[in-house]
Motif scaffolding. Structure first.
Motif, mmCIF file in Angstrom:
data_model
loop_
_atom_site.group_PDB
_atom_site.id
_atom_site.type_symbol
_atom_site.label_atom_id
_atom_site.label_comp_id
_atom_site.label_asym_id
_atom_site.label_seq_id
_atom_site.Cartn_x
_atom_site.Cartn_y
_atom_site.Cartn_z
ATOM 1 N N MET A 86 46.054 -9.060 -14.886
ATOM 2 C CA MET A 86 46.707 -8.204 -14.048
ATOM 3 C C MET A 86 47.522 -7.015 -14.918
ATOM 4 O O MET A 86 47.655 -6.004 -14.962
ATOM 5 C CB MET A 86 47.623 -9.222 -13.240
ATOM 6 N N VAL A 87 48.367 -7.938 -16.080
ATOM 7 C CA VAL A 87 49.515 -7.121 -16.471
ATOM 8 C C VAL A 87 48.878 -6.096 -17.623
ATOM 9 O O VAL A 87 49.214 -5.120 -17.849
ATOM 10 C CB VAL A 87 50.448 -8.017 -17.362
ATOM 11 N N ASN A 88 47.528 -6.587 -18.273
ATOM 12 C CA ASN A 88 46.844 -5.917 -19.464
ATOM 13 C C ASN A 88 45.976 -5.029 -18.706
ATOM 14 O O ASN A 88 45.138 -4.697 -19.697
ATOM 15 C CB ASN A 88 46.717 -6.780 -20.533
ATOM 16 N N SER A 89 45.793 -5.010 -17.546
ATOM 17 C CA SER A 89 44.587 -4.071 -17.079
ATOM 18 C C SER A 89 43.296 -4.462 -17.613
ATOM 19 O O SER A 89 42.316 -3.546 -17.877
ATOM 20 C CB SER A 89 44.964 -2.817 -17.086
ATOM 21 N N LYS A 90 42.759 -5.790 -17.703
ATOM 22 C CA LYS A 90 41.787 -6.134 -18.147
ATOM 23 C C LYS A 90 41.061 -7.165 -17.264
ATOM 24 O O LYS A 90 41.814 -7.926 -16.505
ATOM 25 C CB LYS A 90 42.107 -6.485 -19.564
ATOM 26 N N THR A 91 39.771 -7.636 -17.764
ATOM 27 C CA THR A 91 39.218 -8.527 -16.978
ATOM 28 C C THR A 91 39.679 -9.803 -17.552
ATOM 29 O O THR A 91 39.602 -9.888 -18.860
ATOM 30 C CB THR A 91 37.695 -8.707 -17.005
ATOM 31 N N THR A 92 40.097 -10.766 -16.803
ATOM 32 C CA THR A 92 40.282 -12.231 -17.184
ATOM 33 C C THR A 92 39.370 -13.030 -16.426
ATOM 34 O O THR A 92 39.384 -12.912 -15.184
ATOM 35 C CB THR A 92 41.722 -12.603 -17.546
ATOM 36 N N ALA A 93 39.098 -14.367 -16.750
ATOM 37 C CA ALA A 93 38.240 -15.026 -15.934
ATOM 38 C C ALA A 93 38.701 -16.825 -16.271
ATOM 39 O O ALA A 93 38.932 -17.110 -17.380
ATOM 40 C CB ALA A 93 36.730 -15.157 -16.056
ATOM 41 N N VAL A 94 38.291 -17.659 -15.697
ATOM 42 C CA VAL A 94 38.594 -18.871 -15.792
ATOM 43 C C VAL A 94 37.408 -19.768 -15.491
ATOM 44 O O VAL A 94 36.864 -19.861 -14.285
ATOM 45 C CB VAL A 94 39.690 -19.762 -15.211
ATOM 46 N N ARG A 95 36.724 -20.548 -16.332
ATOM 47 C CA ARG A 95 35.846 -21.519 -16.033
ATOM 48 C C ARG A 95 36.032 -22.573 -16.640
ATOM 49 O O ARG A 95 35.660 -23.009 -17.994
ATOM 50 C CB ARG A 95 34.630 -20.749 -16.525
ATOM 51 N N LEU A 96 36.813 -23.549 -16.077
ATOM 52 C CA LEU A 96 36.879 -24.911 -16.559
ATOM 53 C C LEU A 96 36.297 -25.904 -15.985
ATOM 54 O O LEU A 96 35.526 -25.825 -14.793
ATOM 55 C CB LEU A 96 38.424 -25.114 -15.915
ATOM 56 N N ILE A 97 35.882 -26.982 -16.632
ATOM 57 C CA ILE A 97 35.120 -28.107 -16.371
ATOM 58 C C ILE A 97 35.670 -29.266 -16.260
ATOM 59 O O ILE A 97 36.053 -29.906 -17.259
ATOM 60 C CB ILE A 97 33.565 -28.077 -17.025
ATOM 61 N N PRO A 98 36.269 -29.751 -15.036
ATOM 62 C CA PRO A 98 36.860 -31.058 -15.327
ATOM 63 C C PRO A 98 36.106 -31.974 -15.293
ATOM 64 O O PRO A 98 35.042 -32.155 -14.433
ATOM 65 C CB PRO A 98 37.630 -31.155 -13.576
ATOM 66 N N ALA A 99 36.010 -32.805 -16.595
ATOM 67 C CA ALA A 99 35.225 -33.850 -16.857
ATOM 68 C C ALA A 99 35.452 -34.953 -16.270
ATOM 69 O O ALA A 99 36.071 -36.079 -16.813
ATOM 70 C CB ALA A 99 35.013 -34.222 -18.495
ATOM 71 N N ILE A 100 34.792 -35.318 -14.707
ATOM 72 C CA ILE A 100 35.040 -36.233 -13.963
ATOM 73 C C ILE A 100 34.790 -37.882 -14.792
ATOM 74 O O ILE A 100 33.507 -38.060 -15.288
ATOM 75 C CB ILE A 100 34.364 -36.480 -12.816
ATOM 76 N N GLY A 101 35.890 -38.645 -14.662
ATOM 77 C CA GLY A 101 35.598 -39.953 -15.380
ATOM 78 C C GLY A 101 35.577 -39.891 -16.923
ATOM 79 O O GLY A 101 35.359 -40.779 -17.717
ATOM 80 N N LYS A 102 35.996 -38.762 -17.595
ATOM 81 C CA LYS A 102 36.144 -38.612 -18.761
ATOM 82 C C LYS A 102 37.622 -38.258 -19.329
ATOM 83 O O LYS A 102 38.199 -37.631 -18.671
ATOM 84 C CB LYS A 102 35.026 -37.581 -19.560
#
Lengths: 452, 89
Positions: A392-408
Motif C-alpha cells: 500500500m505505502v510503496n504503490s506496488k503489488t504485494t502478496a502472501v502465499r503462506l502454507i501452514p504445515a499442519i502437524g509439522k
C-alpha cells in the motif's frame, strides 16, 4: 544471415540455461455468464471457457514445435467468481467445480479466478466466496484462488485480513493429507494486477478485453549465466547493464510468442509479464543470481540491495523489448520453488524477516513459505497485514502465499512436487498480535493515494 | 519463411550430406551454410527456405533431431523469427 554467435547464444540459453516461456495464460471474461440461477450460470461458464480456450493447449504446442522454445504452462484466468456469486445465490463451490471441469476439458495446467476484490469492503457474494475457499481448493486440483485485501487507493480492509488468516489456516487443514497443497493455490494480495498471467494469483480484471492472451517469461538461469561470464571485478553498474541486455532478449521472445499465439487463436495479445520466475530445477534460481552478484548465501546482508538492482534492471531491459508490459513484472522470490532459496532457508541464512524486507523491492511478496502448523489465524492475518502495508505505502503489488504445515514443526519439510517444489518450515515470531487483528476496520489509504 | 538448422558435435564424414539429404527430401531449399571445424568439433549453421516444405515444420524438426541422435550430434531446427526478435531491434 543472422550472426552465428547470436544463434549459438540462443540455443545455449534454451538448452543449458533453462530459458523458457513460463506460461501462456488466456484471460476470459465471464461477465456475460452472470445469471440469477446458479445452474444456468455454471452452464454458461463451462460453455464459454471451453469455447474460447479449446485450442489454447494445441496452439501452445504448435508454437513450441515451430520456434523450438519450451512453453511450460498453458493456463486460463477468469473474471473474479465473486461477481458471479453476487447474482447467483447458492454454494460458490459449484463454480469451483465448473472451473475444474472446464480446465480438464481444455487440458490446461491451472485455472485462476476463484477470487474476490474486497480492498474497501465486502459486496454481495464476496464473503460467501471467501468462506468457501477451503472447500473449493480441497475438492479441485487445478483451481487457484486469490483475494485482494488492500490497495494504495483504498487502504487495507482489516476485516478481510482477519478473515483471510482463518481461511488460509482452514485451507491447509482441509488438505493436510496432501502436504497442505490447498494453501499453495491461495494468494492474498494488495494492489493485485488485473492482467497477471502467473498463478496462483491470476484473474481476469473487469477492465480487460473479453478474451486476451498474456505471456509470462522466465529465465533466471540465463541471467545468472550472463553475470557469471563477467569478470569478478566488474562494477555493479556493469552487472546492471548485463542484466538489462539479457532481460531484453528474454522479453523479446515472450513478445514473439504472445503475438503469434494471439494471431493463431484470433484473440488480442494482452501483455508480457517481465518476470524472472524460478523453478526448483538446478540452474533456474533467482537466489543463485544474487549469489552470482557476490553474496555467499542468499539472505545475508546485501541481499535486499542486490535484489533491488536485479528487479530494476529486469524491468528496464524488458520494457523496451515489448509493446505491452503488465502483470507483476519483476523478480519472484518464492521459497519452495527456487533451489537457492530452499538451500538458504534450510541453512538458516534466509529468514522470514529478511524475505519481508526483500518484498519491498521486488515484484511479489512472501511467496510459498511453509510456517509451523500450530500458527494462529491471527498471526497469519498479521503477516498478511504487514505485507499489504508494504504494498500500500510503496504503490506496488504485494502478496502472501503462506502454507501452514499442519502437524509439522520448524525444520520439517513440505513437498508439493513439480513446479511448486519443496520447502522447509520456517520459524515465525510467536508473540501475540490478537488484539490488533480483532479490532478489525480499515487502515485508511495513505497520503500518496491522493494524487489527483 | 526461413529456418535455422544448427549442428554441433564431433566431426565425421558426411554430416553435411546427411542433413542436406533430409532437407532436399522434404523440399527445404538450402540458402546459406557456414561451417567450422575446430579441434575435431564440427559446427554448422544452415539457413533453409521452408515456405514450400512438403511436410509439417514439426516433422522436419523431428527427422533432423532423430538424425542427430543417430549420429551423436546435437541438431536443432528453429524458426528464423526467434533469432530476429531476440537479436535485432
Amino acid at each position: 544471415m543472422i550472426n552465428a554467435r547470436d544463434i549459438l547464444e540462443t540455443i545455449q540459453m534454451i538448452q543449458d540455461e533453462h530459458l523458457d516461456i513460463r506460461t501462456i495464460t488466456m484471460g476470459i471474461s465471464l461477465l456475460d455468464c452472470i445469471d440469477s440461477d446458479i445452474n444456468a450460470a455454471c452452464r454458461k461458464v463451462y460453455e464459454k471457457i471451453t469455447r474460447c480456450a479449446r485450442r489454447l493447449v494445441s496452439t501452445g504446442e504448435q508454437i513450441e514445435a515451430t520456434y523450438g522454445i519450451p512453453i511450460i504452462n498453458k493456463r486460463i484466468s477468469v473474471t473474479p467468481i465473486a461477481m458471479l456469486c453476487a447474482a447467483a445465490k447458492g454454494d460458490p463451490v459449484r463454480f469451483a467445480e465448473t472451473l475444474e471441469k472446464a480446465a480438464q476439458t481444455c487440458g490446461v495446467n491451472f485455472i485462476g479466478g476463484y477470487s474476490a476484490l474486497v480492498q474497501k469492503g465486502f459486496s454481495a457474494g464476496d464473503e460467501a466466496l471467501i468462506r468457501s475457499i477451503p472447500e473449493a481448493l480441497a475438492v479441485t486440483d487445478h483451481v487457484c484462488s486469490s483475494v485482494n485485501v488492500g490497495s494504495t487507493k483504498a487502504g487495507i480492509n482489516m476485516d478481510a485480513v482477519a478473515l483471510m488468516g482463518q481461511i488460509v489456516k482452514k485451507t491447509a487443514e482441509r488438505t493436510a493429507d496432501r502436504d497442505c497443497i490447498g494453501s499453495a493455490k491461495l494468494v492474498v494480495f494488495c494492489n493485485a494486477p488485473e492482467d497477471n498471467p502467473f498463478m496462483a494469483g491470476a484473474f481476469h480484471g473487469v477492465g480487460e478485453a473479453d478474451c486476451s492472451i498474456n505471456v509470462g517469461v522466465s529465465g533466471p538461469g540465463v541471467v545468472r549465466a550472463a553475470i557469471a561470464k563477467a569478470p569478478r571485478d566488474a562494477s555493479l553498474s556493469e552487472i546492471a547493464d548485463i542484466i538489462k541486455k539479457t532481460a531484453f532478449k528474454i522479453t523479446r521472445m515472450g513478445q514473439l510468442v504472445g503475438t503469434k499465439a494471439g494471431e493463431m487463436l484470433g484473440v488480442p495479445f494482452g501483455i508480457v509479464d517481465l518476470s524472472l520466475a524460478p523453478t526448483p530445477a538446478i540452474g533456474d534460481s533467482v537466489a543463485h543470481i544474487l549469489e552470482e552478484i557476490g553474496l555467499e548465501c542468499c539472505g545475508t546482508h546485501g541481499t535486499t540491495a542486490a535484489l533491488a538492482m536485479l528487479n530494476d534492471a529486469v524491468k528496464k531491459g524488458g520494457v523496451m523489448a515489448s509493446s505491452r508490459v503488465g502483470g507483476l513484472s519483476g523478480a519472484f522470490i518464492p521459497v519452495s520453488e527456487d533451489a537457492g532459496m530452499i538451500d538458504a532457508a534450510v541453512s538458516g541464512s534466509l529468514s522470514l524477516e529478511k524475505l519481508e524486507a526483500m518484498t519491498a523491492v521486488c515484484s511479489v511478496g512472501l511467496d510459498m513459505i511453509a510456517v509451523p502448523g500450530d500458527i494462529t489465524p491471527e498471526t497469519i492475518s498479521a503477516i498478511i497485514a504487514d505485507e499489504a502495508a508494504i504494498g500500500m505505502v510503496n504503490s506496488k503489488t504485494t502478496a502472501v502465499r503462506l502454507i501452514p504445515a499442519i502437524g509439522k514443526q520448524v525444520g520439517d519439510m513440505l513437498n508439493f512436487g513439480g513446479l511448486l517444489g519443496e520447502g522447509p518450515v520456517m520459524p515465525i515470531n510467536t508473540r501475540s498480535c490478537e488484539t490488533m487483528i480483532h479490532r478489525g476496520g480499515q487502515i485508511p489509504a495513505p497520503l500518496q493515494s491522493l494524487k489527483n | 519463411m526461413h529456418a535455422v538448422i544448427t549442428v554441433i558435435g564431433k566431426d565425421a564424414v558426411g554430416i553435411l550430406a546427411k542433413v542436406s539429404a533430409i532437407c532436399a527430401e522434404k523440399n527445404a531449399n538450402v540458402i546459406e551454410v557456414t561451417q567450422n571445424v575446430m579441434h575435431d568439433m564440427f559446427a554448422m549453421i544452415m539457413l533453409v527456405d521452408i515456405s514450400t516444405l512438403s511436410v509439417d515444420f514439426s516433422e522436419l524438426s523431428r527427422l533432423l533431431t532423430a538424425l542427430g541422435d543417430q549420429l551423436g550430434l546435437s541438431i536443432h531446427v528453429m524458426h528464423e523469427d526467434i533469432f530476429d526478435s531476440m537479436h535485432r531491434i
